[in-house]
Write an enzyme that holds these catalytic residues in place. Sequence first.
Site, mmCIF file in Angstrom:
data_model
loop_
_atom_site.group_PDB
_atom_site.id
_atom_site.type_symbol
_atom_site.label_atom_id
_atom_site.label_comp_id
_atom_site.label_asym_id
_atom_site.label_seq_id
_atom_site.Cartn_x
_atom_site.Cartn_y
_atom_site.Cartn_z
ATOM 1 N NE ARG A 52 6.051 12.596 -8.517
ATOM 2 C CZ ARG A 52 5.169 12.158 -7.633
ATOM 3 N NH1 ARG A 52 5.391 11.001 -7.011
ATOM 4 N NH2 ARG A 52 4.077 12.834 -7.372
ATOM 5 C CD GLU A 137 6.117 4.264 1.233
ATOM 6 O OE1 GLU A 137 7.252 4.676 0.949
ATOM 7 O OE2 GLU A 137 5.366 4.850 2.036
ATOM 8 C CB SER A 153 -1.009 6.728 -4.006
ATOM 9 O OG SER A 153 0.363 6.955 -4.125
ATOM 10 C CG LEU A 154 -6.023 7.610 -5.851
ATOM 11 C CD1 LEU A 154 -6.775 8.272 -6.994
ATOM 12 C CD2 LEU A 154 -6.611 8.036 -4.517
#
Length: 272
Positions: A52, A137, A153-154
């Site tokens: 990204r 986060e 994220s998991l």
Amino acid sequence: MQFHPTVLADPQSRQRGVLVSEAVRGEGAFLVDRTGARIMTGLHALGDLAPRDVVSAAIMASLRRSGEPHVLLDARAFGADFWERKFPGILELCRGRGVDPVTEPIPVHPAAHYSCGGVAATLDGRTSVPGLFAVGEVASTGVHGANRLASNSLTEALVAGDRVGRLLATGPLPHAGAPMERAAQATVAAAGLPGLKSAMQEHAFVERTEAGLREAAAVAAAMGSGPWAVDDASLTATNLRACAEALLAGAIARTDSAGCHRRLDHSERNAA
């Protein structure tokens, strides 16, 4: 701050941006400029499927050269049936903003996505402050490092969330100390928020320089504080300025480029 490279460019909308998933590029969509030239050609071995931060930087470099407000994600080859079967949610959201990916390229631009820094914490939520736990986060657990990987994220949410939940449920919790008296805190006037947002977009976005970061920091400092009403608008402005000041201070101090932190005036990487 991690930036997602392909969010629908819709500057007139006050709604949350439409994120066009990387899965769309995974199925064969590709990024082009206004002339139709492929943006990622020759820039990375994975082309349009590069990480990204690489894709976001390539898009911003293209926009800097062209002066255009956005690039285009071309997925017209999918056809209507494929779009409706594979990406019905994205299709509906794009059409709701006046863009039909079946018949036209999607105008896209990078956008702030997730934090990959924050309060230093272990994977069971412990911080250096007794009684203070951080998860998700807001926490910096080492799961992400200098760049954020989507699947992590998991781990960030489920594993750390489960661990801190078990810790808090089973106790005993560390003594957090006696409550302290705190002076009333002044709020920031909401009128300064548009200027702060513009400064952060201009100077603390995908491409950063010390001069630009310091200019944004000056805008944040000039917002001032005072005895304004404590309402949703002033609290939002106060919180966003606090977040901006933390991000700017960290970005100014980091005089190398790593992951999603890219300094145009310090492009070298710190091997340590």
